[in-house]
Write a protein that holds these residues in place. Structure first.
Motif, PDB file in Angstrom:
ATOM      1  N   ILE A  91       0.858  -1.178   0.000  1.00 63.60           N
ATOM      2  CA  ILE A  91       0.000   0.000   0.000  1.00 63.60           C
ATOM      3  C   ILE A  91       0.899   1.235   0.000  1.00 63.60           C
ATOM      4  CG2 ILE A  91      -1.986  -1.092   1.142  1.00 63.60           C
ATOM      5  CD1 ILE A  91      -0.999   0.062   3.804  1.00 63.60           C
ATOM      6  N   PRO A  92       0.335   2.404  -0.320  1.00 60.33           N
ATOM      7  CA  PRO A  92       1.180   3.601  -0.250  1.00 60.33           C
ATOM      8  C   PRO A  92       1.820   3.710   1.122  1.00 60.33           C
ATOM      9  CG  PRO A  92      -0.926   4.120  -1.251  1.00 60.33           C
ATOM     10  CD  PRO A  92      -1.026   2.710  -0.733  1.00 60.33           C
ATOM     11  N   ASP A  93       3.069   4.104   1.148  1.00 59.57           N
ATOM     12  CA  ASP A  93       3.833   4.146   2.390  1.00 59.57           C
ATOM     13  C   ASP A  93       4.231   5.577   2.696  1.00 59.57           C
ATOM     14  OD1 ASP A  93       5.299   3.336   4.621  1.00 59.57           O
ATOM     15  OD2 ASP A  93       7.127   3.131   3.434  1.00 59.57           O
ATOM     16  N   SER A  94       3.812   6.042   3.854  1.00 60.00           N
ATOM     17  CA  SER A  94       4.196   7.387   4.244  1.00 60.00           C
ATOM     18  C   SER A  94       3.991   7.568   5.737  1.00 60.00           C
ATOM     19  CB  SER A  94       3.361   8.427   3.492  1.00 60.00           C
ATOM     20  OG  SER A  94       3.678   9.715   3.924  1.00 60.00           O
ATOM     21  N   MET A 101      -4.964   9.948   3.507  1.00 61.70           N
ATOM     22  CA  MET A 101      -6.053   9.624   2.572  1.00 61.70           C
ATOM     23  C   MET A 101      -5.577   8.658   1.489  1.00 61.70           C
ATOM     24  SD  MET A 101      -8.150  13.191   2.401  1.00 61.70           S
ATOM     25  CE  MET A 101      -6.698  14.227   2.403  1.00 61.70           C
ATOM     26  N   ALA A 102      -4.363   8.850   0.996  1.00 56.69           N
ATOM     27  CA  ALA A 102      -3.817   7.933  -0.011  1.00 56.69           C
ATOM     28  C   ALA A 102      -3.615   6.542   0.586  1.00 56.69           C
ATOM     29  CB  ALA A 102      -2.499   8.470  -0.549  1.00 56.69           C
ATOM     30  N   ILE A 103      -3.157   6.494   1.830  1.00 51.52           N
ATOM     31  CA  ILE A 103      -2.967   5.200   2.491  1.00 51.52           C
ATOM     32  C   ILE A 103      -4.314   4.513   2.691  1.00 51.52           C
ATOM     33  CG2 ILE A 103      -2.146   4.045   4.583  1.00 51.52           C
ATOM     34  CD1 ILE A 103      -0.080   6.382   4.805  1.00 51.52           C
ATOM     35  N   ALA A 104      -5.313   5.263   3.141  1.00 52.28           N
ATOM     36  CA  ALA A 104      -6.653   4.700   3.340  1.00 52.28           C
ATOM     37  C   ALA A 104      -7.212   4.183   2.026  1.00 52.28           C
ATOM     38  CB  ALA A 104      -7.584   5.749   3.947  1.00 52.28           C
ATOM     39  N   ASP A 105      -7.018   4.937   0.942  1.00 51.79           N
ATOM     40  CA  ASP A 105      -7.471   4.468  -0.369  1.00 51.79           C
ATOM     41  C   ASP A 105      -6.746   3.182  -0.758  1.00 51.79           C
ATOM     42  OD1 ASP A 105      -9.210   6.609  -0.611  1.00 51.79           O
ATOM     43  OD2 ASP A 105      -7.898   7.765  -1.942  1.00 51.79           O
ATOM     44  N   GLY A 106      -5.443   3.107  -0.467  1.00 50.06           N
ATOM     45  CA  GLY A 106      -4.669   1.904  -0.764  1.00 50.06           C
ATOM     46  C   GLY A 106      -5.168   0.695   0.013  1.00 50.06           C
ATOM     47  N   VAL A 107      -5.513   0.914   1.285  1.00 50.25           N
ATOM     48  CA  VAL A 107      -6.051  -0.184   2.105  1.00 50.25           C
ATOM     49  C   VAL A 107      -7.386  -0.654   1.526  1.00 50.25           C
ATOM     50  CG1 VAL A 107      -6.950  -0.821   4.380  1.00 50.25           C
ATOM     51  CG2 VAL A 107      -4.830   0.506   4.204  1.00 50.25           C
ATOM     52  N   ALA A 108      -8.254   0.299   1.176  1.00 53.05           N
ATOM     53  CA  ALA A 108      -9.557  -0.067   0.593  1.00 53.05           C
ATOM     54  C   ALA A 108      -9.360  -0.826  -0.720  1.00 53.05           C
ATOM     55  CB  ALA A 108     -10.405   1.182   0.390  1.00 53.05           C
ATOM     56  N   LEU A 139     -13.881  -7.367   6.631  1.00 53.47           N
ATOM     57  CA  LEU A 139     -13.178  -6.882   5.440  1.00 53.47           C
ATOM     58  C   LEU A 139     -14.131  -6.140   4.505  1.00 53.47           C
ATOM     59  CD1 LEU A 139     -10.730  -9.811   4.668  1.00 53.47           C
ATOM     60  CD2 LEU A 139     -10.160  -7.553   5.579  1.00 53.47           C
ATOM     61  N   GLU A 140     -15.350  -6.610   4.401  1.00 55.95           N
ATOM     62  CA  GLU A 140     -16.324  -5.912   3.554  1.00 55.95           C
ATOM     63  C   GLU A 140     -16.585  -4.510   4.086  1.00 55.95           C
ATOM     64  OE1 GLU A 140     -19.536  -8.743   3.480  1.00 55.95           O
ATOM     65  OE2 GLU A 140     -18.622  -9.864   1.822  1.00 55.95           O
ATOM     66  N   GLU A 141     -16.607  -4.353   5.402  1.00 57.80           N
ATOM     67  CA  GLU A 141     -16.766  -3.023   5.987  1.00 57.80           C
ATOM     68  C   GLU A 141     -15.518  -2.164   5.752  1.00 57.80           C
ATOM     69  OE1 GLU A 141     -19.474  -1.482   7.359  1.00 57.80           O
ATOM     70  OE2 GLU A 141     -20.475  -3.275   6.586  1.00 57.80           O
ATOM     71  N   ILE A 142     -14.351  -2.760   5.903  1.00 59.10           N
ATOM     72  CA  ILE A 142     -13.097  -2.031   5.695  1.00 59.10           C
ATOM     73  C   ILE A 142     -12.976  -1.578   4.240  1.00 59.10           C
ATOM     74  CG2 ILE A 142     -10.565  -2.259   5.664  1.00 59.10           C
ATOM     75  CD1 ILE A 142     -10.881  -4.105   8.152  1.00 59.10           C
ATOM     76  N   SER A 143     -13.544  -2.340   3.323  1.00 57.25           N
ATOM     77  CA  SER A 143     -13.451  -1.985   1.899  1.00 57.25           C
ATOM     78  C   SER A 143     -14.141  -0.654   1.595  1.00 57.25           C
ATOM     79  CB  SER A 143     -14.039  -3.096   1.027  1.00 57.25           C
ATOM     80  OG  SER A 143     -15.450  -3.125   1.128  1.00 57.25           O
ATOM     81  N   LYS A 144     -14.979  -0.202   2.503  1.00 49.98           N
ATOM     82  CA  LYS A 144     -15.682   1.076   2.334  1.00 49.98           C
ATOM     83  C   LYS A 144     -14.933   2.227   3.000  1.00 49.98           C
ATOM     84  CE  LYS A 144     -19.897  -1.622   2.685  1.00 49.98           C
ATOM     85  NZ  LYS A 144     -20.970  -1.988   3.594  1.00 49.98           N
ATOM     86  N   LEU A 145     -13.719   1.952   3.433  1.00 51.92           N
ATOM     87  CA  LEU A 145     -12.918   2.900   4.193  1.00 51.92           C
ATOM     88  C   LEU A 145     -12.725   4.217   3.446  1.00 51.92           C
ATOM     89  CD1 LEU A 145     -11.079   3.214   6.739  1.00 51.92           C
ATOM     90  CD2 LEU A 145      -9.215   2.354   5.332  1.00 51.92           C
ATOM     91  N   ALA A 146     -12.910   5.295   4.178  1.00 53.04           N
ATOM     92  CA  ALA A 146     -12.652   6.632   3.639  1.00 53.04           C
ATOM     93  C   ALA A 146     -12.243   7.533   4.804  1.00 53.04           C
ATOM     94  CB  ALA A 146     -13.887   7.183   2.951  1.00 53.04           C
ATOM     95  N   VAL A 147     -11.396   8.493   4.510  1.00 48.66           N
ATOM     96  CA  VAL A 147     -10.944   9.450   5.509  1.00 48.66           C
ATOM     97  C   VAL A 147     -11.459  10.818   5.107  1.00 48.66           C
ATOM     98  CG1 VAL A 147      -8.909  10.566   6.498  1.00 48.66           C
ATOM     99  CG2 VAL A 147      -8.894   8.116   6.088  1.00 48.66           C
ATOM    100  N   LEU A 153      -6.131  14.721  10.905  1.00 47.96           N
ATOM    101  CA  LEU A 153      -5.435  13.698  10.117  1.00 47.96           C
ATOM    102  C   LEU A 153      -4.465  12.876  10.951  1.00 47.96           C
ATOM    103  CD1 LEU A 153      -4.841  15.508   6.719  1.00 47.96           C
ATOM    104  CD2 LEU A 153      -6.630  13.878   7.341  1.00 47.96           C
ATOM    105  N   LYS A 154      -3.895  13.476  11.996  1.00 47.78           N
ATOM    106  CA  LYS A 154      -2.995  12.709  12.859  1.00 47.78           C
ATOM    107  C   LYS A 154      -3.775  11.619  13.591  1.00 47.78           C
ATOM    108  CE  LYS A 154       0.545  13.075  16.341  1.00 47.78           C
ATOM    109  NZ  LYS A 154       1.401  13.930  17.139  1.00 47.78           N
ATOM    110  N   GLU A 155      -4.948  11.968  14.082  1.00 43.85           N
ATOM    111  CA  GLU A 155      -5.795  10.984  14.753  1.00 43.85           C
ATOM    112  C   GLU A 155      -6.261   9.920  13.759  1.00 43.85           C
ATOM    113  OE1 GLU A 155     -10.211  10.854  16.736  1.00 43.85           O
ATOM    114  OE2 GLU A 155      -8.992  12.645  17.108  1.00 43.85           O
ATOM    115  N   GLN A 156      -6.608  10.349  12.539  1.00 42.55           N
ATOM    116  CA  GLN A 156      -7.033   9.405  11.508  1.00 42.55           C
ATOM    117  C   GLN A 156      -5.904   8.436  11.146  1.00 42.55           C
ATOM    118  OE1 GLN A 156     -10.192   9.043  10.122  1.00 42.55           O
ATOM    119  NE2 GLN A 156     -10.695  10.416  11.815  1.00 42.55           N
ATOM    120  N   ALA A 157      -4.667   8.939  11.120  1.00 43.30           N
ATOM    121  CA  ALA A 157      -3.519   8.085  10.813  1.00 43.30           C
ATOM    122  C   ALA A 157      -3.340   7.017  11.886  1.00 43.30           C
ATOM    123  CB  ALA A 157      -2.250   8.922  10.681  1.00 43.30           C
TER     124      ALA A 157
END
Length: 194
Positions: A91-94, A101-108, A139-147, A153-157
């Protein structure tokens, strides 16, 4: 474990895009991991035909990309076969919370394609244990992941790190259910003596 390592997300995504392959690096790894966890036999090349059908309208991949996919599949197989309860995700690494948001999109992306990979492997999900069904539901719930970019953003990370760990645990549970049990030889039934 072999000397294989995970590819760079951005580099592999760019190479896939340039070749006209309809997945990014996270989607590719999720798909391969799902197929593996569903019990697909990687000693045969059947997985390649499934990959070509799903990602490239049945057309073969350029050989250098196919070799990268095979190396990624081999790395993941070795990693989950160690039963060390570890799984790496491409997944995107940062460490920069601005990229959360890019990492969350990568996880989804990874999770969506993992679920597809399970399906493509023809795992009998409906006959799975309650643990497997619960893991798939999570996993089906995680697939809907969005930030939400308006949130802290620190808390979201930090929350995203927990989601990633839970994603890994769910994937490993499904691998144990469908891939490891599929590899175990069936025990012959002993006749009942009266």
């Amino acid at each position: 474990m072999s000397d294989n390592k995970l590819p760079d997300y951005d580099l592999l995504t760019t190479e896939l895009k340039q070749a006209g392959i309809a997945v990014n690096a996270a989607e590719l790894h999720g798909l391969l991991t799902g197929m593996l966890s569903g019990g697909i036999d990687i000693t045969e090349n059947d997985w390649q035909a499934v990959l070509f059908d799903y990602t490239n309208e049945g057309l073969a991949w350029p050989s250098h990309l196919l070799q990268q996919a095979k190396a990624l599949l081999t790395f993941t197989h070795e990693e989950v076969s160690e039963l060390s309860l570890s799984l790496s995700l491409v997944i995107p690494d940062s460490d920069d919370s601005a990229d959360v948001m890019a990492i969350a999109d990568g996880v989804a992306d990874w999770v969506n394609h993992f679920i597809s990979g399970i399906g493509l492997s023809k795992a009998e999900v409906k006959k799975g244990s309650e643990t497997a069904k619960e893991a798939l539901g999570d996993l089906e719930e995680i697939s809907k992941l969005a930030v939400d970019e308006d949130d802290d953003l620190k808390e979201q990370a930090e929350l995203l790190e927990h989601v990633i760990e839970h994603t890994k645990a769910c994937a490993l549970a499904l691998h144990a259910e469908f891939a490891i049990r599929a590899e175990e030889p069936e025990q012959p039934t002993q006749p009942t003596l009266h």
